[in-house]
Design a protein around this motif. Sequence first.
Motif, mmCIF file in Angstrom:
data_model
loop_
_atom_site.group_PDB
_atom_site.id
_atom_site.type_symbol
_atom_site.label_atom_id
_atom_site.label_comp_id
_atom_site.label_asym_id
_atom_site.label_seq_id
_atom_site.Cartn_x
_atom_site.Cartn_y
_atom_site.Cartn_z
ATOM 1 N N LEU A 41 45.235 42.844 43.544
ATOM 2 C CA LEU A 41 44.558 43.109 44.817
ATOM 3 C C LEU A 41 43.861 44.462 44.740
ATOM 4 O O LEU A 41 44.494 45.487 44.426
ATOM 5 N N GLU A 42 42.558 44.473 44.997
ATOM 6 C CA GLU A 42 41.765 45.706 44.988
ATOM 7 C C GLU A 42 41.666 46.234 46.412
ATOM 8 O O GLU A 42 41.148 45.555 47.303
ATOM 9 N N THR A 43 42.213 47.452 46.609
ATOM 10 C CA THR A 43 42.178 48.077 47.923
ATOM 11 C C THR A 43 41.545 49.460 47.809
ATOM 12 O O THR A 43 41.279 49.961 46.701
ATOM 13 N N PRO A 60 44.448 49.609 42.969
ATOM 14 C CA PRO A 60 44.912 48.239 42.706
ATOM 15 C C PRO A 60 46.392 48.075 43.039
ATOM 16 O O PRO A 60 47.192 48.991 42.865
ATOM 17 N N GLU A 72 38.114 38.621 49.985
ATOM 18 C CA GLU A 72 37.256 39.801 50.102
ATOM 19 C C GLU A 72 36.962 40.395 48.734
ATOM 20 O O GLU A 72 35.840 40.865 48.467
ATOM 21 N N ASN A 73 37.964 40.385 47.839
ATOM 22 C CA ASN A 73 37.745 40.906 46.487
ATOM 23 C C ASN A 73 36.748 40.060 45.716
ATOM 24 O O ASN A 73 35.967 40.583 44.896
ATOM 25 N N LYS A 74 36.743 38.759 45.969
ATOM 26 C CA LYS A 74 35.776 37.889 45.292
ATOM 27 C C LYS A 74 34.342 38.221 45.699
ATOM 28 O O LYS A 74 33.405 38.022 44.929
ATOM 29 N N LYS A 117 34.307 43.361 47.590
ATOM 30 C CA LYS A 117 34.703 44.360 48.583
ATOM 31 C C LYS A 117 36.153 44.766 48.360
ATOM 32 O O LYS A 117 36.992 43.949 47.997
ATOM 33 N N LYS A 118 36.413 46.055 48.598
ATOM 34 C CA LYS A 118 37.764 46.569 48.563
ATOM 35 C C LYS A 118 38.283 46.729 49.980
ATOM 36 O O LYS A 118 37.602 47.328 50.821
#
Length: 378
Positions: A272-274, A278, A317-319, A322-323
């Motif tokens: 998960l990219e936030t 990560p 959202e990551n796809k 976007k973070k």
Amino acid sequence: MDYTLDKGNSRLTAAGCKRSSWQMLSVYDWLADIPVDRETMQYVEVQFKNTRKGYYLNSTEIPLEKGDIVAVESNPGHDIGTVTLQGYLVALQMRKNGYDPTKSEVRRIYRKAKPADIEKWEESKAKEHDAMLRTRQIAKDLNLDMKIGDVEYQGDGNKAIFYYIADQRVDFRELIKVLADTFHVRIEMKQIGARQEAGRIGGTGPCGRELCCSTFMTNFRSVGTNAARVQDLSMNPQKLAGQCAKLKCCLNYELDNYVEALKEFPSKDIVLETAKGPYYFFKLDVFARKMTYSADKKAPVDLLEMPLEEVWKIINENKKGKKVSEIQTSESKGEPEISFENAVGEGSLTRFDKNKKKKKHKHRPNNSKPTDSGAEKQ
């Protein structure tokens, strides 16, 4: 329910609350009160020692009931068993077990067991334990890599079945010759597995109930370590192994439900990219539909527990490249923390404990005397 032998009418009658060995893998006859026609009464299910059963033709139409001890056709001689099922359910059991009278050898029921038959049967059963111990020693002297698990004598004492366990193929031709010279009966060798041996011996599992293999299981599916991984169980061999030293059969009971439920969860390899960085998969809760992620790939750092819907939202959202900056965790939703106290609707676990704290009393000095308020006023 335990049963005692009534030699007067050749039946097993209720005597206590222990389970008798002949009831292992028994079928509940829920059609016992329904009258049956002549054709349906032809075949009867007869059970012998432990789990061995057979279907026999009642060609002479002997009136039988469940629990009757009967003499049946065998090769050679005759055998003694107990009637465990008759009527409509026998046909269903024959179909279930793949027994076709037109393609298999049909054996008949001779008669209800006479007192002489029962006496001979009891004498044969009394030899079984001693024969098993002697056979184990003989196999050891012959350097055979096998274990004799049980011995079963035929009702007339002319034949003995030796159940053995072996990991590899064993040449027991010499063993059969020695056994025939020792016991002077016809010898039959049957190989069984560790699970079948546990079913024959019986016992109590860690759940507190009788072993499944000795009560209702009729076939054994292979159990792999993947069943424990899917259910997120500890990979401790001592906890996963049953009394047969194999993986517990009950690992397969809920496996299909877990596999179906896990289809709704994303892959554990997805990161998960936030905005904070990560987050890597840490653990999941199938029942609560939650997933926990860690900021470190190898250690639990800054753990985030999120509902399954929130995880899918972040992945989508990551796809898009976007973070996510705002993450809705389980704590932020205001969900009550589940504990034993509020989960079962009871009070504290220590509510019945006695209060060991003693009340503190103010002690007066030994030489002090109570004051008389009236005397002070005077």
